[in-house]
Each structure stands twice: as structure tokens, then as C-alpha cells.
Write an enzyme that holds these catalytic residues in place. Structure first.
Site, PDB file in Angstrom:
ATOM      1  CE  LYS A  33      -0.473   1.154   4.870  1.00 18.22           C
ATOM      2  NZ  LYS A  33      -1.357   1.744   5.764  1.00 18.22           N
ATOM      3  CB  THR A  34       4.244   2.187   1.594  1.00 17.31           C
ATOM      4  OG1 THR A  34       3.669   1.701   2.817  1.00 17.31           O
ATOM      5  CG2 THR A  34       5.027   3.546   1.550  1.00 17.31           C
ATOM      6  CG  ASP A 220      -1.981   5.021   5.322  1.00 18.94           C
ATOM      7  OD1 ASP A 220      -2.353   3.909   4.786  1.00 18.94           O
ATOM      8  OD2 ASP A 220      -0.863   5.071   5.841  1.00 18.94           O
ATOM      9  CD  GLU A 221      -2.815   2.039   8.710  1.00 21.85           C
ATOM     10  OE1 GLU A 221      -3.700   1.445   8.421  1.00 21.85           O
ATOM     11  OE2 GLU A 221      -1.513   1.599   8.503  1.00 21.85           O
ATOM     12  CD  GLN A 251      -3.730  -4.918   7.995  1.00 17.72           C
ATOM     13  OE1 GLN A 251      -2.645  -4.728   8.748  1.00 17.72           O
ATOM     14  NE2 GLN A 251      -3.646  -4.893   6.841  1.00 17.72           N
ATOM     15  NE  ARG A 602       1.342  -7.589  10.991  1.00 14.11           N
ATOM     16  CZ  ARG A 602       1.091  -6.623   9.899  1.00 14.11           C
ATOM     17  NH1 ARG A 602       1.968  -5.696   9.469  1.00 14.11           N
ATOM     18  NH2 ARG A 602       0.128  -6.987   9.403  1.00 14.11           N
TER      19      ARG A 602
END
Length: 731
Positions: A33-34, A220-221, A251, A602
Site C-alpha cells: 500500500k505504501t 491512509d489507515e 486490520q 507480521r
């Protein structure tokens, strides 16, 4: 070929190439996504010739914002730095308020108060009301005010709608607190969001100016935004509608601090005609890890369907290890890391995740035993936390009454009316009369030199310490520390705060009791002084290893956004994960499941899950059932290990078999010999009581005839019942 076509898969490319109108980018874990965010903004600047002044990028941490901006400037040129705003919600609001706060009645140069400053104002407000801080805890009051501001509930609205005893008390403090902030020309952290929204709502011309400036907005987020942040964004994009949000409902793990998952779930409803892009290729993890994690989160109802996939190798199966107790679990983790290091792996490859901060203590001790360098993320090391140091100070004074340093720390903790002025006077008198500080406190209590209220506080404090000194000499270490917690009022004070921070502190204090219990088992003749010596040796050890090459210990909340080659997710037990506080509401259990998904994803190469069949809670061994999340992982992805394992893998997941008592030998007593092959109830079970009706089992304690069941009943709250008398029936 366009520059932004490089290194993008088709899903990413479509999200990057979108220009006009609202867009929702559902970015699965590890899906790049970044890269999408940076390429999208770079393309707008380079190929659509959007002036940097007209772009706004918003995220949740300063670190993320800084990294995002640096990546974009590398693509488009650093000369655009000045006019390109990429920052957090709070930094955006502060920038707006620094220019226009006078419209809200603030003077130029207003101050942002930190948590200590805020607490001081709350205490001043309580003093004005002539309220005792023991009855109305300042942190609890501030927590309620903070939540109100994040929901955009101002003073008048809060006063009007307050219901219930504590909310009505907060309604009296809230206006005083805000007035004091104004008197000091100050705002607290929550005011930045609240006041920015008020400012724009109350000044249409000003709002229009910012709407015209920020023609393209990227957030974002997005799954983590609260009410105030949602309102701010919807106002800013109301003119041009060029809003692109990036996030993942799977998430969303910050509901406890105000995040509302409905904002991302209802995005298409809020912004008709929105384009939806799904980033479903995971670049981080093996296929096994991705399939296992998806199998868990797929059980949630509050989500948007997507199928994450990985083109990496299948990889090792997920390992589940069930230990006899939490100490054995920590030993397993440390030992496994040591064994894996034998093949040339570095310490920094490993991360150990846990649900609550209190779990770190036993893991830290295991790392020290196995000489594993580690770094604790998201907080101080266990024995450096305030509540732990406070309680250790009490213990040190009971062992050594001459310890004036420790005595000064606890003389007014919890608050008992012995302020800094009185303490300075006491210390001067002790020095003059060549007495210890404790001796001077004893003398001063009956001297008549202080006002009656302070004299009584001094006498009561001296009497408390005298009792604790006797207790420390005569009782076992575990009984001594429990006596300190209960008689000092420290534990009760924290429990009355009813805030997230206070609950964490309580869990940490109870974990310290566990530490003493472990010491007592390993040292049958051990004393409280011996325990304190052991703690001092542990905390004074000088760790010389480079922090860049250490095993990482952190909560799963702190792990979000990070990745490691090998990950251990510990404490996979009902009542711990999912946490007991979340098990009464389906939406909170779903957030716990999302947290499990975050923890699992993770891991890049290897994932290990672990739990304990018996865990200490406040120094007492409690029977534990495996987490429900384990049962949601299909058999083909999971290997079960551990001689005390009470569950096995079947084609439908994990099922309890409970053929062995999972209790350490040193804790066994005749009662355990009569324990049935499985406890009659497990945390998470629905049961029915003749008087209280239907409820949910939260925890089990004891065994045999003394088995106690803690049940949460919707209309009666939590009740601890003796199983043999309660006659609970499974509902």
C-alpha cells in the site's frame, strides 16, 4: 511507458492511475500500500500537473508521514517539499489553528498541554469542587473528557446528555477544565481535532478556502479514524470529492480508542460513485501463513470480502505449542529462538508478540536466562514501569525502613494528603533531629505541628508501614506483596479509575505478584529481601548489544505495520486472547480476531503460536482453554506440539481432548488428582443460572471441589460462582 507503471502489479496500477472522484483502496496485509500511496501522489504531481499546494496526505504517525513524504520527494524532486503537506491529523489541525485560532477566542501562541499538564488542570478542577481525588480519580475523568471530544461532544452537549453517576460527575468537571485551558491560553491534544472542526464548521468562508486548496486528499489507515477525523475529512472534500482512502477493515484494531470501523465499511454509501480497488497480492508472507490468517479473519461479519494471496513458496506449517504454564511457554519461545539462531539467523529476525503488556515480564526473564538480547517496543521494561517501581518502593521500605529514597516515592502514593510542602518540612526536621524519614513521620503524626488533616495522614501512613514491616518479616513473599497491594490502597485506587491505562497498570501489578510466586516456588526458603535482590540484579545488568540486532518484544497493537522473518504470537488462550474484557460483545470479539490476523500477518517465513494450559493470575494458577482463534485454522496449515497439549488438530480445526492435567508439578495437590479429564466449562461458553439467567464464562480458577467460575450476566454484571453450588447449565 509511464514512470509509475514500473514495479506495480495490475491491482496496484489501477489504484495509482485513478484520478478523479472518491476511491477506496482495500489494501490487504503486506500488499504494497505504501508503494501505491507514494506512486499515486507522485503521478498527480508529475503527470496530472497538480500543484503540491493542492495535495493533502494524512496518516496516523509522524514517522509514517515523514517516510511517505521522503519517498514522494525522491520521485518528484525535493524542490516541492515546502508546498507539499503530508502529516498526521493532529499536525494538520495544529497548522490550521495556529493561523486562525483567534476566531475561537484564543490568543496567538497558544500552548499544547501534555498529559501531566492536563492532569494538573483536572486536579485543580476537582479541588475547586471540593472533591476528594480518592473518590473521583483524575485520570478517569480525563479519559471520559477525551472520549467526548473525539466524538465532538462539547461541554454543553455533555452536560445535557450525561447520565449515570460518574458521567454526571464528569459533567461538572468538564466545563471547569475547559475554562482553565482557556485561562492558560492552552489546548489539550484532543482539542486540536475538536477545535479545528468547530472552527471550519463555524466559518464557511474559511472552510471554502481550505476546500479550494486541498483539491486532492489521500487518507491512509482509514479504518482507524474516529468521529472527529471523519467529520474533518468529509468537510474538506465536499467541494471537489477527490478523496482516496487506503485501509483494511481486517486490520481495524483501535476501537478502544475511538476508531469506528463503520467509516470504511460504509465508504461507498458516504461517497456515492466511489471506485473500489483491492490490493490482494501479499508480498510479505508464505502461502501457509496467509491462508492460515485469512481462515481466522474470515469468521468476522464486519469486513469487506477480499482474498489475499501470496506467490511465495508454501513454507513451513504454522506451529502451535501448548505449554503447562506461562513460564514454560516463555522458556519454549526463548529456547526455540536460540535453536534457530544455531543455523546462522540474527536476533533481529525474531519478534515475540503478546496481547497485554503484563505478559512481557515472564518473556523478558526468559530472554535474560537464555542470554538473548531484546528490545521492548511501546513502553519501558517491566521493572521500570511506574506502578512496578511504586510497589517495589513499598517493598523496599518494609525490608529497609532507612530507605528514604523509596519512602519519598510512596509517601503520597496513592494520594493521602501529604504534599510536597509537608514532605520538605519533614525532611528538614529529620535532618535536624538526626532521625530517619520514617522516624520523623512517626513523630510528626502526634506532634501537633501540622494541621489535623495532615497529622492524621502522617499517623495513618506510619501505622500502615509498621504493619507492612511486620508482615514482610512474618509472611511468605507472596502474602507480603499481596498485603502491600491491598493495605496500601494502591490496587483499589487503580481499579476505581476504570480507564484503559489503569486496567493495564492493574494487570502489570498482578503480574509482579506472579513474579514473586515464581521466585517463591524456586526458592522455598526465599525471603522478600531475596526477591528484591534478584530484581535489582536483573534491572542493573548492562546490555551492550546493538539495539538493531535484538529480539523484539511488543504487543500486537504495536506490531501493526511491521514485519519480521519469524514471529511468535503468545498467550493464545480464552480470556487472554480474546481478552476477557471483549468477550461480552460480538463486535469486540471481532476486533480481537482482527488483532489476531494482524499478529499472524507480521510473519514473513515462520509463524509460531503458543499458549498455556495453566496461567498465573494474581499469583493463583488458573485453568485455561485454548483460544477459539486456534480452532479456526484448518488442519492442513497447523502442527500441534507440547506434551501438555489439551487439543488436537482435526479436519475441522482444533478440538479439546484434555487427557492430561496441565499443571506444574510444584503446584499439584490432591485436589488436582480428582480433576476430571476436562473442566465442565471453558471461557467463552454460554451458560445458564437459575437466578441470573444466561451468561458468558469469562474465567476459571481453582480445581475440583473448589473450582470457581467467573460469569458475565447481561443484567447482573460479573459474578464469581462456586461451580459445585452454582449448578450452571451450558446454554
Amino acid at each position: 511507458m509511464r514512470r509509475t507503471d514500473y514495479d506495480l502489479n495490475e491491482e496496484q496500477r489501477q489504484a495509482v492511475m485513478h484520478t478523479y472522484g472518491p476511491a477506496l483502496v482495500l489494501a490487504g496485509a503486506g500488499s504494497g500500500k505504501t508503494r501505491v500511496i507514494t506512486y499515486r501522489m507522485s503521478r498527480l504531481l508529475q503527470e496530472e500537473n497538480v500543484p503540491p499546494f493542492n495535495l493533502l496526505g494524512v496518516t496516523f504517525t509522524n514517522k509514517a508521514a515523514g517516510e511517505m513524504k521522503d519517498r514522494i520527494l525522491k520521485l518528484v524532486g525535493s524542490h516541492l517539499r515546502k508546498d507539499l503537506f503530508i502529516g498526521t491529523f493532529h499536525s494538520l489541525c495544529l497548522r490550521i489553528l495556529k493561523v486562525h485560532a483567534e476566531k475561537l477566542g484564543y490568543l496567538p501562541g497558544f500552548t499544547i498541554y501534555d498529559s501531566d499538564d492536563q492532569l494538573s488542570l483536572i486536579k485543580e478542577s476537582l479541588w475547586d469542587l471540593k472533591w476528594d481525588e480518592k473518590d473521583t480519580r483524575p485520570w478517569a475523568v480525563h479519559s471520559f473528557i477525551s472520549a467526548a471530544k473525539n466524538e465532538l461532544i462539547g461541554v454543553e452537549a455533555y452536560v445535557e446528555q450525561a447520565n449515570g453517576f460518574f458521567m454526571e460527575k464528569v459533567a461538572k468537571v468538564y466545563p471547569l477544565y475547559q475554562a482553565k485551558l482557556r485561562q492558560n491560553n492552552a489546548m489539550d491534544f484532543d482539542d486540536l481535532l475538536y477545535n479545528a472542526v468547530r472552527l471550519l464548521e463555524g466559518n464557511p468562508d474559511l472552510l471554502a478556502g481550505y476546500q479550494d486548496r486541498f483539491k486532492y486528499v489521500l487518507v491512509d489507515e482509514y479504518q482507524d479514524i474516529n468521529t472527529a477525523q471523519y467529520r474533518l475529512i468529509t468537510m474538506l472534500v465536499a467541494q471537489h470529492h477527490n478523496l482516496c482512502v487506503v485501509g483494511d477493515p481486517d486490520q481495524s484494531i483501535y476501537g478502544w480508542r475511538g476508531a469506528d470501523i463503520r467509516n470504511i465499511l460504509q465508504f461507498e454509501k458516504d461517497f456515492p460513485g466511489a471506485k473500489v480497488f483491492k490490493l490482494q497480492q501479499n508480498y510479505r508472507s508464505t502461502r501457509t501463513i496467509i491462508e492460515a490468517a485469512q481462515a481466522v479473519v474470515r469468521n468476522n461479519s464486519q469486513r469487506k470480502e477480499k482474498e489475499l494471496y501470496s506467490l511465495r513458496e508454501t513454507g513451513e506449517p504454522v506451529l502451535y505449542y501448548q505449554a503447562e504454564d506461562d513460564k514454560q511457554e516463555a522458556d519454549f519461545v526463548a529456547r526455540t529462538i536460540l535453536e534457530r539462531l544455531g543455523t546462522g539467523r540474527e536476533f533481529k529476525r525474531f519478534a515475540v508478540l503478546y496481547r497485554t503488556n503484563a505478559q512481557s515480564r515472564v518473556l523478558e526473564e526468559a530472554c535474560r536466562r537464555y542470554r538473548l538480547p531484546y528490545i521492548l517496543i511501546g513502553g519501558m521494561k517491566f521493572y521500570e514501569r511506574k506502578e512496578i517501581k511504586d510497589l517495589l518502593a513499598y517493598l523496599k521500605v518494609t525490608v529497609n525502613p532507612h530507605d528514604s529514597v523509596s519512602l519519598r516515592r510512596i509517601v503520597n502514593v496513592p494520594i493521602r494528603g501529604i504534599g510536597s510542602g509537608s514532605l520538605e518540612k519533614l525532611e528538614a526536621a529529620a535532618k535536624r533531629d538526626e532521625l530517619t524519614l520514617l522516624e520523623e513521620i512517626r513523630r510528626a503524626g502526634g506532634s501537633g505541628e501540622y494541621p489535623p488533616k495532615i497529622s492524621k495522614a502522617l499517623s495513618d501512613f506510619a501505622a500502615l508501614l509498621d504493619r507492612l514491616v511486620v508482615l514482610a518479616k512474618e509472611a511468605k513473599p507472596t502474602d507480603a506483596i499481596r498485603g502491600v497491594l491491598e493495605q496500601s490502597g494502591y490496587l483499589t485506587t487503580l481499579e476505581q479509575e476504570e480507564t484503559q491505562e489503569a486496567r493495564m497498570r492493574v494487570e502489570n501489578l498482578k503480574e509482579l505478584v506472579n513474579s514473586v510466586a515464581y521466585y517463591e516456588q524456586n526458592n522455598p526458603e526465599g525471603t522478600l529481601e531475596g526477591f528484591l535482590d534478584q530484581v535489582s540484579l536483573s534491572t542493573d545488568a548492562d546490555d551492550k548489544d546493538d539495539e538493531s540486532n535484538r529480539v523484539t518484544l511488543m504487543t500486537m497493537h504495536n506490531a501493526k505495520g511491521l514485519e519480521f522473518r519469524e514471529v511468535f504470537v503468545t498467550g493464545m488462550e480464552e480470556g487472554l486472547f480474546p481478552h476477557a474484557n471483549s468477550m461480552e460483545k460480538d463486535n469486540e470479539v471481532e476486533e480481537e480476531r482482527r488483532l489476531c490476523y494482524v499478529g499472524m500477518t507480521r510473519a514473513m517465513d515462520r509463524l509460531v503460536l503458543s499458549g498455556s494450559a495453566c496461567r498465573y493470575v494474581y499469583g493463583t494458577a488458573q485453568w485455561r482453554s485454548p483460544s477459539r482463534f486456534l480452532t479456526e485454522i484448518p488442519k492442513e496449515f497447523l502442527v500441534v506440539d507440547g506434551k501438555a497439549a489439551t487439543i488436537i488438530a482435526t479436519e475441522n480445526g482444533l478440538h479439546e481432548v484434555a487427557t492430561q492435567k496441565a499443571v506444574p508439578d510444584e503446584l499439584k495437590d490432591p485436589e488436582w488428582d480428582d480433576l476430571p479429564t476436562a473442566a465442565p466449562y471453558a471461557p467463552g461458553d454460554s451458560v445458564r443460572h437459575k437466578k441470573f439467567g444466561k451468561g458468558l464464562v469469562i474465567a476459571l480458577a481453582g480445581s475440583g471441589e473448589d473450582l470457581k467460575v467467573t460469569v458475565s450476566f447481561p443484567n447482573f454484571g460479573k459474578k464469581q460462582l462456586l461451580a459445585k453450588i452454582a449448578q450452571l447449565e451450558k446454554a
